[in-house]
Write a protein that holds these residues in place. Sequence first.
Motif, short mmCIF file in Angstrom:
data_model
loop_
_atom_site.label_atom_id
_atom_site.label_comp_id
_atom_site.label_asym_id
_atom_site.label_seq_id
_atom_site.Cartn_x
_atom_site.Cartn_y
_atom_site.Cartn_z
N GLU A 128 0.84 -1.18 0.00
CA GLU A 128 0.00 0.00 0.00
C GLU A 128 0.88 1.23 0.00
N ARG A 137 -3.35 3.47 -0.58
CA ARG A 137 -3.88 2.84 -1.77
C ARG A 137 -2.91 1.77 -2.24
N SER A 157 -8.78 0.61 -8.33
CA SER A 157 -9.77 -0.39 -7.89
C SER A 157 -10.57 -0.95 -9.04
N ASP A 158 -10.68 -0.21 -10.16
CA ASP A 158 -11.44 -0.76 -11.28
C ASP A 158 -10.66 -1.85 -12.01
N ASP A 160 -8.52 -4.02 -10.07
CA ASP A 160 -8.64 -5.11 -9.11
C ASP A 160 -8.90 -4.55 -7.73
N ASP A 161 -10.01 -4.95 -7.12
CA ASP A 161 -10.34 -4.48 -5.77
C ASP A 161 -9.99 -5.52 -4.72
N CYS A 162 -9.08 -6.45 -5.03
CA CYS A 162 -8.76 -7.54 -4.11
C CYS A 162 -8.12 -7.04 -2.83
N ASP A 164 -9.16 -4.64 -1.10
CA ASP A 164 -10.21 -4.15 -0.22
C ASP A 164 -11.22 -5.23 0.16
N VAL A 165 -11.02 -6.43 -0.34
CA VAL A 165 -11.99 -7.51 -0.11
C VAL A 165 -11.35 -8.61 0.73
N HIS A 185 -11.24 -14.16 -6.06
CA HIS A 185 -12.21 -13.73 -5.06
C HIS A 185 -13.00 -14.94 -4.59
#
Length: 276
Positions: A128, A137, A157-158, A160-162, A164-165, A185
Motif C-alpha cells: 500500500e 492505496r 480499484s477498477d 482489481d479491488d482484491c 479491499d476484499v 475472489h
Amino acid sequence: MEKKKSVVASKEKVIPPSSVDLIESSIPDVAKDNISIAVMGYLHGLGYDNVMDDYKIIRYVCFVCDVYGLEEKYVDSLLGDICLDALWEIYSLRSNSWRKLDVDMPYSLDCIEGTQVYMDGECHWLCEDRYESCPFRPCLVSFYLSNEVSFITPIPSDVDDCFDVEGSWINLAVLNGSITLISFHVDTTIFYISILGELGIKESWNRLFNIGPLPYIRRPIGVGTKGEIFFMRKDKELAWFDLRTQMMEKLGYKAMYPDCRIIYKENILPIGDITL
C-alpha cells in the motif's frame, strides 16, 4: 552396464549480519535493564544485477522497542549514538556485505508468498502506498538493482479491488515478459488477470480476462512460470489451469494438508543456495 550417477554439487552461502543486525548487542549495559530492542528485517527482493554481474538482496528493517514506560528524552540519553529509524538495506554477493540504501519508497510488512517477483534486473512487490499524495492505496513498487532507482505504480480499484476484499488471494507473476496481477475472489470464485503496460503509469494496467465462476475451487496454491494457476478443488484434488490454452487439467494427486503449496525453483544463473 551400470549407468553412472550424475552428482550435482550443492553450495550454501551464509549471509553475514549487517551493522543493523548487531544493534541489539551494542546496547550499553546501563540501558539493557530498561530497554528491549528487536530488529525486524523484511525481505523485499532477491535477484541478479546484470550490469554489475552481481546477486543482490533488498530488505526493509525496522525496530520494535519496549522502553518500559520511560520518557523519550531519557531513552535517547541511554541509547547514545544508536539510531532506531527504519531503513532500507541491500546485500551484494560480490562484496559479501550489506549497506544502507538512501531511498524513500513504500514497504510491506506482510511479505507473503506470491506478492514479490523478479524480472530482468528488477525486483517488484505489492504493498500500500503510504505517501500523502495517495494514502493507503494499493500499488506495485519496482526497484532496479543496478542503479537503485524505484518506480511506484498505483493499482486502481477498477482493475482489481482484491486489496479491499477479505478472503481474496493475490499473486504477482511474469507472463510473456509482462508484470501480471492475478487474483481470486472467494465469494465469486472468479480469477481476475491484469497486466502492466508501463512502470509508473497507473492507466497502463489492462484487465485481460476473467476466469470463472469456478464453484468447485477451494483455494489457489500458486502460479507457475508459464502461466499455470495451481489450485485445490473442494474434493482436495490438485489441478491447474493454463492461461495460454485456457485448458484445465487434474494433476492426479490429492492434498494431504489444507495449506499445501506448489514450489517451483529455477536458478537465474548457476549459483549456490543462499541462506539468510
